[in-house]
Each structure stands twice: as C-alpha cells, then as structure tokens.
Design a protein around this motif. Structure first.
Motif, mmCIF file in Angstrom:
data_model
loop_
_atom_site.group_PDB
_atom_site.id
_atom_site.type_symbol
_atom_site.label_atom_id
_atom_site.label_comp_id
_atom_site.label_asym_id
_atom_site.label_seq_id
_atom_site.Cartn_x
_atom_site.Cartn_y
_atom_site.Cartn_z
ATOM 1 N N LEU A 53 -0.657 45.464 42.488
ATOM 2 C CA LEU A 53 -1.330 44.302 43.063
ATOM 3 C C LEU A 53 -2.573 43.931 42.241
ATOM 4 C CD1 LEU A 53 -1.183 42.430 45.636
ATOM 5 C CD2 LEU A 53 -2.994 43.886 46.568
ATOM 6 N N VAL A 54 -3.349 44.915 41.846
ATOM 7 C CA VAL A 54 -4.569 44.644 41.073
ATOM 8 C C VAL A 54 -4.222 43.996 39.737
ATOM 9 C CG1 VAL A 54 -6.490 45.740 39.848
ATOM 10 C CG2 VAL A 54 -5.973 46.411 42.203
ATOM 11 N N PHE A 55 -3.196 44.491 39.065
ATOM 12 C CA PHE A 55 -2.856 43.925 37.758
ATOM 13 C C PHE A 55 -2.170 42.563 37.891
ATOM 14 C CE2 PHE A 55 -4.005 48.094 36.445
ATOM 15 C CZ PHE A 55 -4.466 47.937 35.146
ATOM 16 N N GLU A 56 -1.432 42.356 38.964
ATOM 17 C CA GLU A 56 -0.874 41.026 39.214
ATOM 18 C C GLU A 56 -1.989 40.037 39.545
ATOM 19 O OE1 GLU A 56 1.871 41.828 42.323
ATOM 20 O OE2 GLU A 56 3.381 42.719 40.993
ATOM 21 N N ALA A 57 -3.010 40.507 40.274
ATOM 22 C CA ALA A 57 -4.149 39.645 40.588
ATOM 23 C C ALA A 57 -4.895 39.248 39.322
ATOM 24 C CB ALA A 57 -5.087 40.346 41.562
ATOM 25 N N LYS A 58 -4.977 40.165 38.358
ATOM 26 C CA LYS A 58 -5.634 39.832 37.099
ATOM 27 C C LYS A 58 -4.915 38.685 36.400
ATOM 28 C CE LYS A 58 -7.328 41.685 32.736
ATOM 29 N NZ LYS A 58 -6.955 40.421 32.051
ATOM 30 N N GLU A 59 -3.601 38.677 36.463
ATOM 31 C CA GLU A 59 -2.843 37.586 35.847
ATOM 32 C C GLU A 59 -3.159 36.253 36.527
ATOM 33 O OE1 GLU A 59 1.290 38.538 35.860
ATOM 34 O OE2 GLU A 59 1.042 40.359 34.645
ATOM 35 N N VAL A 60 -3.325 36.282 37.844
ATOM 36 C CA VAL A 60 -3.695 35.065 38.567
ATOM 37 C C VAL A 60 -5.080 34.602 38.123
ATOM 38 C CG1 VAL A 60 -4.166 34.057 40.831
ATOM 39 C CG2 VAL A 60 -2.248 35.646 40.551
ATOM 40 N N LEU A 61 -6.032 35.528 38.036
ATOM 41 C CA LEU A 61 -7.390 35.161 37.652
ATOM 42 C C LEU A 61 -7.482 34.716 36.200
ATOM 43 C CD1 LEU A 61 -8.005 36.458 40.423
ATOM 44 C CD2 LEU A 61 -10.039 37.475 39.406
ATOM 45 N N ASP A 62 -6.528 35.137 35.365
ATOM 46 C CA ASP A 62 -6.518 34.698 33.964
ATOM 47 C C ASP A 62 -6.089 33.246 33.817
ATOM 48 O OD1 ASP A 62 -7.373 37.131 33.005
ATOM 49 O OD2 ASP A 62 -5.362 37.866 32.510
ATOM 50 N N ASP A 63 -5.530 32.673 34.870
ATOM 51 C CA ASP A 63 -5.084 31.267 34.844
ATOM 52 C C ASP A 63 -6.300 30.362 35.026
ATOM 53 O OD1 ASP A 63 -4.040 28.745 35.307
ATOM 54 O OD2 ASP A 63 -2.410 29.462 36.595
ATOM 55 N N ARG A 64 -6.717 29.679 33.976
ATOM 56 C CA ARG A 64 -7.949 28.881 34.041
ATOM 57 C C ARG A 64 -7.789 27.631 34.904
ATOM 58 N NH1 ARG A 64 -11.592 32.141 33.617
ATOM 59 N NH2 ARG A 64 -13.126 30.570 32.998
ATOM 60 N N SER A 65 -6.578 27.288 35.280
ATOM 61 C CA SER A 65 -6.405 26.189 36.234
ATOM 62 C C SER A 65 -6.752 26.634 37.648
ATOM 63 C CB SER A 65 -4.971 25.659 36.193
ATOM 64 O OG SER A 65 -4.048 26.615 36.714
ATOM 65 N N ILE A 66 -6.777 27.939 37.879
ATOM 66 C CA ILE A 66 -7.120 28.508 39.178
ATOM 67 C C ILE A 66 -8.555 29.018 39.197
ATOM 68 C CG2 ILE A 66 -6.623 30.421 40.779
ATOM 69 C CD1 ILE A 66 -3.690 30.200 39.910
ATOM 70 N N ASN A 67 -8.976 29.615 38.100
ATOM 71 C CA ASN A 67 -10.246 30.341 38.079
ATOM 72 C C ASN A 67 -11.041 30.018 36.817
ATOM 73 O OD1 ASN A 67 -12.298 32.324 38.302
ATOM 74 N ND2 ASN A 67 -11.011 33.801 37.192
ATOM 75 N N ARG A 68 -12.185 29.372 36.996
ATOM 76 C CA ARG A 68 -13.085 29.112 35.879
ATOM 77 C C ARG A 68 -14.391 29.892 36.018
ATOM 78 N NH1 ARG A 68 -11.579 25.006 32.560
ATOM 79 N NH2 ARG A 68 -9.825 23.721 33.240
ATOM 80 N N SER A 69 -14.394 30.881 36.893
ATOM 81 C CA SER A 69 -15.586 31.699 37.110
ATOM 82 C C SER A 69 -15.587 32.896 36.160
ATOM 83 C CB SER A 69 -15.630 32.194 38.552
ATOM 84 O OG SER A 69 -14.693 33.241 38.746
#
Length: 398
Positions: free
Chosen positions: A193-209
C-alpha cells in the motif's frame, strides 16, 4: 467558578547557547504567566508514563485527567474520534502523515514530517485520490487537517500489524528510515500500500506538493473514554486546531469548538480562540484551550520562533482571558503537555512545569514561570493524570 486550562504544546525545553544559556520559556516575554505563577502555586507533573512514548496524544490525555496507561490505544484512534468515524471494535486505525523523504529506500532519510506544513485544501484532494485509487475492503483513507490524515485497516486489530512499531515521523527528522522500512516489510499488504501510494503521489496531475509518500504510524483499536462531566462534575469544552485534542473531547463527551483560522502554527487565530472560550464560559464551567505553535517550532529546531510562539501565547491568549475575567470568580491551570527541546526537535518525557492559580493557592512569591522555577518549589506529581483532580481539590471544586 470558572476553570481555564491553558496548554502551550511543547513549551518546555532546555538551556540553549544561542539564547545565552536560557530555555525558550525563560527567553520569552511572559508577564501574564509570571504574574499567575507569583500569585499562585507552581510545580511539575509527569504527564508521560515511563512505559509509554512521549507523544501529545499520551500527554494531553493525562492533562484531561484520564490515565493513558488505562485508556490510550494509539494516536490514530484519537484522531478518528475527532472525525466521529464509525468503527468496528476490531478495526485498526492508523495516523497517516503525508511526508517528504529523500527516497523510499533503506538508505533514505525523513526530510519533512509535514511536507512543508501542507495546507488542508492541498492535502485533502491527495488523500481523496488515494482512497479512489487504493481504497478497498481492507483499507480506507480519510482526509484530516494539513499533513495529518487517517488510514483504517478493517479487521486489522486481529492481525500482527497491530504490533508494528513504526516511528512517529517527527521523531526521525533528518534521520534514516531504514529501521522503519524493515518494520513495515513485516506486513506485505501495508508494504504494498505504501509503495502504491508513492506512485499516486508521483503523479503531478494529482500532487504538486512536497509530499512524496505516506507514513502510517500510531495505530490502535477505537478509543473509549469515560464521560468527562460524569467524572469531574464540570461542563467542559476543548478548543484546538489539532484533531487529537478534538478527538479526546469527542471521546469524553465534551463540547468541541472549532475556530475558523486556527492553524496550529504561529499564524493561528488567537483572538478567535479567546472569544470562543469566553463565549462558552458564559453558561459553562470549564474550557481547555490548546495552542500547538510552540511544539511545531520545536520540531522545526527554530529557537527564536519558539520564543515568539510562547510570547504570543502569553500576550494573545493568557492576557486577554485574564483581562476579560478579572472581575469573575476564576481559577487557572497553565502548563504544557511535554517538552519539545530545540536540540532534539522531538518530544521528551521531562516532567512539565505547571501553574495553579485560584482559591486555596498560597502565593509562591516567585517572579517568573519556567522549568527551573517550577522545579524549585519541590511540588511534583508523579502521575500527570492526577493534575486536574489535584487542582480541583485545591480550588475547592471537588
């Protein structure tokens, strides 16, 4: 009689060369706390039991008069209570930080436990995206405030995950994450789950923080506390920017007052908290006002900002409350929950200094309120959860 319980989170500390050998409390301008100390009683209280970690969750539970060794189940469950989540007894509730690490590998380091104090309006869509993409029958993500969020592992209290000891991220700022990743690897599902979440956060359309990974910690079963009014005979409220205080209030059936603009930082809405406290006390007995700013400055390792946070607590909270209530029958408890020393940049289990000011309190005659002056009185409570009852008895309110 009205009782005000004022908490400057993490206010205590240790002498610093950059402050001429003073602590941040000693360096701060605190004429109002000094006056309350001079005309009241000072001492120190051990808010964190020796067998428990020195967290704000443990320490504030003790300050509210509940024995953490008996009632504490974890940081996550307290914050779940703040949100009023409906949980099953076997759910495992994790506190979930959005954090910044140098890299999510065994040679990585924790760079920022708060992702630059990410704003709630920025973090909420990120956590919602995590739920949309990764939420399932086992895991549910819940948005919280700023960097502080929740992960519910359904039925997780029956698994070995309940015993995983993952460091609070604020305890390992600029330190290696290797040992925590090894701990995490003992749970294959949580690891994925943690490593899958990292992939989500790497998506700059979702996360620019600045956030580049999630950090689950502080897990436990749902929190159950006794009713505060039935226990202490007081109609009380909590006022804070942080969910853990609100969760303690909700769990003990106290009134939880939200103040617009309360941030937990130096820019918090001080006047709003004061106004809310005074309004509540028009019809009720007790208010617990919590300021997070000194703690955040301690975690940041910034001595001068922490001095400013303590000075503002005195000038913008203690002073206006004293002025507004000067002609009323009032009693005061002023303290911190734990130390957050600048050098350590995390919580320590030192006994905290406190002031009691009200009926039954012989004036100490000591002109200042600090760690050292409180210690000099010789008054020491080994069980911090007894401080509230000790104060009520001294004030003649019990």
């Amino acid at each position: 009689m009205k009782l005000l319980y004022l908490i400057a989170d993490g206010m205590g500390g240790r002498p610093l060369d950059e402050l001429g050998g003073k602590t941040t409390m000693e360096a701060a301008h605190t004429p109002n706390m000094d006056e309350l100390a001079k005309t009241g009683v000072m001492g120190r209280a051990q808010t964190v039991p020796g067998t428990m970690p020195p967290g704000s969750d443990v320490a504030n539970m003790a300050l509210l008069g509940f024995d953490p060794a008996k009632y504490h189940t974890g940081r996550g469950p307290i914050e779940a209570a703040a949100q009023g989540l409906e949980l099953d007894p076997d759910d495992l509730v994790w506190r979930l930080n959005l954090v910044t690490v140098s890299k999510l590998t065994i040679d990585g380091h924790m760079r920022d436990y708060s992702s630059g104090h990410i704003a709630t309006e920025v973090s909420t869509p990120i956590v919602e995206a995590l739920q949309d993409k990764l939420g399932n029958d086992m895991y549910t993500f819940y948005p919280g405030v700023q960097y502080r969020h929740l992960l519910v592992q359904h039925g997780g209290a029956l698994t070995d995950d309940a015993g995983l000891l993952i460091s609070p991220p604020h305890d390992i700022t600029d330190k290696p994450i290797k040992l925590d990743l090894r701990t995490l690897s003992r749970s294959p599902f949580l690891w994925d789950l943690v490593f899958e979440a990292k992939e989500v956060l790497d998506d700059r359309s979702i996360n620019r923080s600045r956030a580049n990974t999630i950090w689950p910690w502080g897990q436990g079963r749902p929190l159950i506390l006794p009713d505060f009014k039935e226990t202490y005979g007081l109609s009380g409220a909590v006022i804070s920017a942080v969910d853990l205080i609100k969760g303690l209030g909700n769990a003990s059936n106290m009134t939880v007052i939200d103040v617009e603009g309360a941030t937990g930082l130096l820019d918090t809405n001080y006047q709003g908290k004061v106004d809310a406290a005074l309004k509540f006390l028009e019809e009720n007995d007790f208010v617990f006002v919590h300021l997070e700013g000194p703690d955040e400055c301690g975690h940041g390792g910034n001595a001068h900002e922490k001095v400013e946070a303590i000075s503002r607590f005195d000038a913008r909270v203690v002073a206006p409350l004293r002025e507004a209530l000067k002609d009323q029958d009032t009693a005061w408890i002023v303290t911190c929950d734990h130390f957050t020393p600048i050098a350590e940049r995390t919580h320590t289990r030192d006994a905290v200094p406190f002031i009691l000011n009200g009926p039954g309190c012989e004036p100490s005659g000591i002109d200042t309120f600090s760690e050292q002056t409180a210690d000099s009185t010789g008054l020491r409570l080994d069980n911090g959860f007894e401080l509230l009852e000790f104060a009520l008895e001294k004030f003649g309110m019990k």
